[in-house]
Structures are given as structure tokens and as C-alpha cells.
Design an enzyme around this catalytic site. Structure first.
Site, PDB file in Angstrom:
ATOM      1  N   GLU B  60      40.236  16.210  66.825  1.00  0.00           N
ATOM      2  CA  GLU B  60      39.146  15.448  66.835  1.00  0.00           C
ATOM      3  C   GLU B  60      39.411  14.060  66.707  1.00  0.00           C
ATOM      4  O   GLU B  60      39.009  13.018  67.179  1.00  0.00           O
ATOM      5  CB  GLU B  60      37.998  15.910  65.743  1.00  0.00           C
ATOM      6  CG  GLU B  60      37.111  17.151  66.359  1.00  0.00           C
ATOM      7  CD  GLU B  60      38.010  18.368  66.132  1.00  0.00           C
ATOM      8  OE1 GLU B  60      39.211  18.395  65.432  1.00  0.00           O
ATOM      9  OE2 GLU B  60      37.838  19.642  66.554  1.00  0.00           O
ATOM     10  N   HIS B 130      28.731  25.593  61.696  1.00  0.00           N
ATOM     11  CA  HIS B 130      27.978  25.597  62.861  1.00  0.00           C
ATOM     12  C   HIS B 130      26.678  24.990  62.908  1.00  0.00           C
ATOM     13  O   HIS B 130      25.759  25.589  63.526  1.00  0.00           O
ATOM     14  CB  HIS B 130      28.239  26.831  63.875  1.00  0.00           C
ATOM     15  CG  HIS B 130      29.673  27.162  64.359  1.00  0.00           C
ATOM     16  ND1 HIS B 130      30.497  28.138  63.252  1.00  0.00           N
ATOM     17  CD2 HIS B 130      30.485  26.947  65.403  1.00  0.00           C
ATOM     18  CE1 HIS B 130      31.657  28.140  63.883  1.00  0.00           C
ATOM     19  NE2 HIS B 130      31.556  27.707  65.251  1.00  0.00           N
TER      20      HIS B 130
END
Lengths: 396, 325
Positions: B60, B130
Site C-alpha cells: 500500500e 474488513h
């Protein structure tokens, strides 16, 4: 086949471990300390004009660094960083690049910017955070940047420029430009995650970028022996599918030669390259640092004898392109120019208070407009507490 | 007009942006041939080629660093972070780099072309990693814009505006609604301006403020309250940074009451910022304390996600308490 990068795998039937000794990294040296070439060494593409331009930049940076450390000690500026001892690394490598190739520096590469032609006045405006600073007085001294000279504005966080260099180089590739990014960093910064992200992505995307590591032995006080256990930085690139070369960072001809070859590979074949320049930070990390707490004078002396500026000077004299007399004259002139420019820049006022809220966004949003107007009202009420800006408000 | 779900609207916006401007480039983990784990970038590689829609390595910080560099060069990268929960390795690149590029260089360099897309929020049995709503980590960073759409029509118009905005934008997508939210969406190109809230429904007794997936929850709560005769004014903030203070102030001056609701934890949540501003601007108009209905100050749970969520019933109760104060 998921790992198509390994066409042939040698199969063994007893456990066989590999280690660093399986990869030998040679070091490129061309110029000896006495100013003569090593036998069999090949010169880079260099003529008298380029050689003198590089050396002129060396002398300028010595004069600038020496004066600005003194200026910090006198309280004229808040902070400074010298690159003494490392001039051959950044200046020699930038000399191999095209003038429109982007430079992404860490913070100790003022020589690269000077080589590109950044005016002495602009160095001073930045160091004094005055209203003529291209960065509008927002960053600490030495955080230079120049759109015109393709030198990206420096940011303090380490290694953030590395993955950015890959993205910028990807843009060159998309537009099929014959350009290459050169991205500088130190061996300490190579411990950051961004280093690994960047080298890996450069290998995967195959972009025209040169990662230039100044392995100067120290990250502030931490010696490289406490920074990594492997053989420096160059072998890491190989593991990521990026070509690597190690050079004597105090040998300007070796640095120039390696970077010229690297640039050719990067531009012609989109081949990313990592160059590890072995050098030494002769000065302190910054004016806030005192190296006597972590290293010996003896060690410093050993490296002072490998001075890259002296080494190039002797070569230039051997070439018949330079003399000791001219050297002294030129350094003296540069010192005088630096002093004069400093005295001029410190008289220039700070940027207008309006610049506090510009450039946060392309257009200041309402809340910033409101905050600025509240601030101005406050400064008008207590002008003596805000002398840098209050005098200007009265004009409005 | 055609009927689209929220994912299709996003995919459609990306396709329009890429076809109209060849500087727009989409990338991220699994974004290329596969079209993203949620399929937001489906078929974009087929249509625009591998050089403009591609996979990245799993990094990322690398993705956003790369995007910053590409944007500096004048491109318009649309970088996907697969889940907002995984944006944190890129925090340094976003907060210290994207947000400060223009300012620190005196406008010599900028990453105005950058858009970061990332699915956020709970309600998909995603547990701790999540489900998060990390918007408030970014709203405290001058230089960024933070945008969150509530339905397909909004998603398309706001995403097109974000890609074309000359500032770095973080675009959080309500993943619970990716397929659950459907609606009529114009097939052509349109933009919804950033920094402007929308009064979704007018009312007189209380202002109800939210964004993203929470808007659906608030609509249910409002329907319950209206049955009790409480007239609610419902506002979708749409852009959290910079946020539309005036629309909220005008509404609260009219209703005298404000409820703000978000999924993120309460402490340090963006509702706190809004509350502070509104009490400064509307102090003498307020008839009850500003109410916050939010996630709890815990990591996002799995077995107890229903209990954690600021659902329509919690909001309904808070509306009644505010009106009866």
C-alpha cells in the site's frame, strides 16, 4: 508457472543454503587519490568544460557549506546540513543526467541543485525563509526545490521519494520520453519500507529510474554496522530484479562513468538501476548534531585523506586544466559571493501572512479564508507580538 | 438513464474518466485483468490496455508513493486500496506527501491529479479488518479532500468530480452497498460538486446528518420518527473535508436540533468536529444537546457487529430523546 522469472532451477537433494558469499559485489574505481588513473581504467564521457563545471560546483558547495554552518552558529539561520566529503557522489552523478531528467533528492544533495544552475540568491532566499523563497518560507533550511530545474522539492520524511520516483518514471514510460529519474537516499533510509516497495515496483514495472544510494557510513549517529547485516545496499536490488553497481563515491570519474552507463540502460531498455556510492559524511549530520559523541577523530582523518575535491583537483592539474593558484583565487571569490548574497538575503522580509493559507489546496476553501481573517484581526490587535507580519498589515 | 448498482456506477465513472482523458490511470492490488476483488475496475484493462489499468505488487505504501510520483508528473492516477482497513501502511505517503506537496513546494509541484479509492465500513461480517471507517484519520490533514457517496447516482457524479479535482482526494466507497444499493443513473458524463452537502429531505423539528452507508440507516430512522409526527430534515454531508458548514448551520438554525451519525468510533470521530462547529455557530438556536449516534469505542467486532452498529433503532431513540429534551 507462477515464478517465470527463474527459468532454470538447479535441483539439489540435500539441504543447500545460500548466503551473501554467493554474490560478490565489485567496486568501481577510476581515479586514485594522487590524481592519476588506475591502470586499465576507462574514462567516462568527460571533456574540459564538463570537468571544470563539476569542479566549480565542488568549490561553490564547499564555500556555501562552510559559510552557512557559521551562519547557523551565529544564529542567523536555524538549521543547516553540509555535504562535505560527499560532493563527488551527488554532483558527479547529476552530471551524467540530462538537464530535463527529474532529480528527487533526500536532503544532502545541494550540489546536484547547484550543478543544475540554481542561483546563489535562491539558495539564500530558501535558507532565510524570506519572501523570495520559491517555497514561500514554509520549510526548514535546505529543503530546496525548483520546477524550472527539474529538482523536486525536498521533504524531510526519509525514503518517501523512492516509490514516487518509480511513479514519475512510469509517467516517462507512458509518454515514451527519453528521460530518466535519479533518486537519492542514504544507506539508513534504505531500511524504510518505502525503499523495498520502490525497488520491487521498479523491477516489476521496468521503468527508467536510477536509485542513487549515498552510503556515507552513518544515519545520524548509527553506523552502518548497526543498520544492516548484509553486504550494503547494492545486493538488495539484485533480489528485486534491478541491476546494481557499487562505486567509490569519492571518485568523481567512477561516479560519472557508472551513472552514464546506468542512464543509458534506463533510457534505452527501461532498466532500473541502483548505484551504491561508498563515501563518508565528513561533517555532522546537521547543525543539531555533534559527531564526537559517536566516532573518532582518527576515523574522520582517514576519510579526510580520501577527499573527493582534492582528488579531482589533482586530476585537473594533471590534465593541465587547473592550477593551485587558480584554485585559491576561485575559492576566495566564491566565499566573497556567498557572504554578499547572505547579507542581502537576510534583509529580505518574511513572506506575507496571506501565504500561510495559499497552496494548502489549489484554491483556499472558506474555512481557511475565515481563519486567515481572524488571524489578521488578532495580529492587528497585538502587532508587537508578530513583528514579521504586523508591519505589512498596516499597509492594507 | 439506466439501473445500476453502486459498483457498476463506479466502474462506469472510471470508464468515462479514462475514455475522456488519457492521463487517467487505474491501478492497485488485483485491479488489472481480474477487475478488483469487488470488480470495480472490471473490463478497464481490456478497454484501455495494460499500461493504463494494471496490478501492483502488494504494497500500500508503494501504491500511494507511486501514485504521488505519477500525479506530480501531471497524470491523474486513481489508486485503489483494497480495503480501507489496509490504508495505514500508506498513511505516511498520504499525510506527509500527498497532502503537503503543493504547500511545501510553494505550488511548484502538486499531486492534484491523485484520487485514492477505498471500500470502507461494516455490515459485511468483516470483523476487525474488513469493516473500519477511517475517515477521521484523514479529516485532520489539511491538503486532502475526503468524499463519501451514499448511492449509485452520487457515487458516479462525485467520483468523476474527485478524479478531475485539482487536489488529492480520498474517496471512500460504502462496500455494504456495493450491490445492495441500486438506482437510476444517467449514462453520460456528469459531476456532483465537492464540498457541498445535500438536503435529502426537508423538515422542521430536527436535523439529521450523515454520509455514505449511514444515510440508508438514517432514512429508516427518519421514517420511524415521522410516524410519531417528528418532522426530520435529512442531510448527506457527501464531502467531509472541506465540509459544507453553511448548509448544516442553516438547517440547525431552522430546526434547533442536530443529530450526527457515523459508523466510526465516537471518540475522535468526525461528529465531534461537526458538533463543536455547530455549537459555536448556532449556540442560541439550539433547543437540545447535539446528539451523536456512532460506533462504540472498540475495535470493530465480529459476533457483535449488529450490536456495535449505529443502526436505525439507536438513531430513532436518539431522535426522540432530542425532541423530548
Amino acid at each position: 508457472m507462477s515464478n517465470s522469472n527463474q527459468p532454470e532451477v538447479r535441483v539439489v537433494h540435500t539441504p543447500t543454503f545460500i548466503d551473501g558469499s554467493d554474490l560478490e559485489t565489485p567496486i568501481l574505481k577510476i581515479l586514485q587519490q594522487d590524481g592519476t588513473l588506475y591502470e586499465g581504467a576507462a574514462l567516462p564521457d568527460i571533456d574540459q568544460a564538463l570537468a571544470l563545471k563539476i569542479y566549480d560546483t565542488f568549490l561553490f558547495i564547499r564555500a556555501l557549506d562552510e559559510r552557512m554552518v557559521a551562519a547557523q552558529r551565529q544564529g542567523r539561520i536555524s538549521f543547516y546540513m553540509t555535504e562535505i566529503g560527499e560532493e563527488a557522489a551527488d554532483i558527479g552523478s547529476t552530471a551524467a543526467m540530462a538537464s530535463d531528467d527529474l532529480i528527487m533528492a533526500q536532503y544532502r544533495e545541494q550540489g546536484a541543485l547547484a550543478f543544475r544552475g540554481f542561483p546563489l540568491k535562491q539558495f539564500m532566499h530558501q535558507l532565510f525563509s524570506n519572501e523570495n523563497d520559491l517555497g514561500k518560507g514554509r520549510q526548514m533550511p535546505i529543503h530546496y526545490g525548483s520546477r524550472d530545474l527539474n529538482y523536486l522539492t525536498i521533504s524531510s520524511p526519509l525514503a518517501t521519494q523512492l516509490p514516487q520516483a518509480v511513479g514519475y518514471a512510469y509517467g516517462y514510460k507512458l509518454e515514451q520520453k527519453d528521460n530518466c529519474v535519479i533518486c537519492y537516499f542514504g544507506e539508513g533510509a534504505a531500511s524504510e519500507g518505502d525503499f523495498h516497495a520502490a525497488i520491487n515496483m521498479a523491477g516489476v514495472f521496468k521503468v527508467p529510474v536510477i536509485f542513487f544510494c549515498r552510503n556515507n557510513g552513518y544515519a545520524i549517529s548509527t553506523p552502518s554496522s548497526e543498520q544492516f547485516a548484509g553486504d550494503g545496499i547494492a545486493p538488495r536490488a539484485v533480489a528485486y530484479g534491478v541491476k546494481a553497481i557499487r562505486v567509490d563515491g569519492n571518485d568523481v570519474l567512477a561516479v560519472l562513468k557508472a551513472t552514464q552507463e546506468a542512464r543509458r540502460m534506463a533510457v534505452e531498455n527501461n532498466q532500473p538501476v541502483l548505484i551504491e556510492a561508498m563515501t563518508y559524511r565528513l561533517g555532522a549530520h546537521s547543525t543539531s548534531d555533534d559527531p564526537s559523541g559517536y566516532r573518532s577523530k582518527k576515523e574522520e582523518e582517514k576519510w579526510r585523506e580520501k577527499d573527493p575535491v582534492q582528488r579531482m583537483k589533482l586530476w585537473l592539474i594533471n590534465q593541465g586544466w587547473w592550477s593551485e593558484a587558480r584554485d585559491a583565487e576561485e575559492l576566495d571569490l566564491k566565499r566573497k559571493n556567498v557572504m554578499a548574497a547572505m547579507k542581502e538575503a537576510e534583509q529580505v522580509p518574511a513572506p506575507s501572512i496571506d501565504e500561510l493559507v495559499t497552496d494548502v489546496y489549489d484554491v483556499p476553501p472558506q474555512h481557511l479564508v475565515d481563519q486567515l481573517s481572524e488571524l489578521k484581526a488578532h495580529i492587528r490587535k497585538y502587532p508587537d507580538a508578530y513583528p514579521k507580519t504586523a508591519w505589512r498589515l498596516n499597509d492594507e | 438513464m439506466s439501473n445500476m448498482n453502486l459498483l457498476q456506477a463506479i466502474n462506469n465513472a472510471l470508464e468515462i474518466a479514462m475514455s475522456k482523458d488519457d492521463k487517467v490511470v487505474c491501478f492497485g492490488e488485483d485491479v488489472g485483468h481480474f477487475g478488483g476483488v469487488f470488480r470495480a475496475t472490471s473490463h478497464l484493462q481490456e478497454k484501455f490496455g495494460k499500461s493504463r489499468c494494471f496490478n501492483t505488487p502488494l504494497t500500500e505504501q508503494g501504491i500511494i508513493g507511486f501514485a504521488n510520483g505519477l500525479a506530480t508528473q501531471g497524470h491523474k492516477p486513481v489508486a485503489e486500496i483494497q480495503f480501507a482497513d489496509y490504508i495505514f501502511p500508506a498513511f505516511d505517503q498520504i499525510v506527509n506527501e500527498s497532502a503537503k506537496y503543493r504547500y511545501r513546494s510553494g505550488n511548484q509541484f502538486d499531486v492534484g491529479g491523485l484520487t485514492i479509492r477505498s471500500p470502507y465500513g461494516g455490515g459485511i461480517h468483516g470483523g476487525l479488518y474488513h469493516s473500519q471507517s477511517p475517515e477521521a484519520y484523514f479529516t485532520g490533514t489539511p491538503g486532502l479532500k475526503v468524499v463519501i457517496p451514499r448511492n449509485p447516482y452520487q457515487a458516479k457524479g462525485l467520483l468523476l468530480a474527485s478524479i478531475r479535482d485539482n487536489n488529492p482526494v480520498i474517496f471512500f466507497e460504502p462496500k455494504r452497498l456495493y450491490r445492495a444499493s441500486t438506482g437510476e443513473v444517467p449514462e453520460g458524463d456528469y459531476e456532483i460538486p465537492l464540498g457541498v452537502a445535500e438536503v435529502v429531505k426537508e423538515g422542521t423539528d430536527i436535523t439529521i446528518l450523515g454520509w455514505g452507508a449511514q444515510m440508508e440507516v438514517l432514512e429508516k430512522a427518519v421514517a420511524l420518527a415521522e410516524k410519531d409526527g417528528i418532522s426530520c430534515e435529512l442531510i448527506d454531508l457527501r464531502t467531509l473535508l472541506p465540509w459544507d458548514v453553511n448548509t448544516v448551520v442553516d438547517s440547525v438554525k431552522k430546526t434547533g436540533r442536530l443529530l450526527i451519525s457515523h459508523e466510526a468510533p465516537r471518540t475522535g470521530g468526525f461528529a465531534g468536529e461537526i458538533s463543536a462547529t455547530i455549537q459555536e455557530r448556532c449556540f442560541l438556536h439550539l433547543e437540545s444537546p447535539i446528539s451523536r449516534v456512532t460506533g462504540l469505542d472498540t475495535p470493530f467486532p465480529l459476533a457483535h457487529d449488529k450490536e456495535y452498529m449505529p443502526d436505525h433503532l439507536k438513531n430513532y431513540e436518539a431522535i426522540k430523546q432530542s425532541v423530548q429534551f
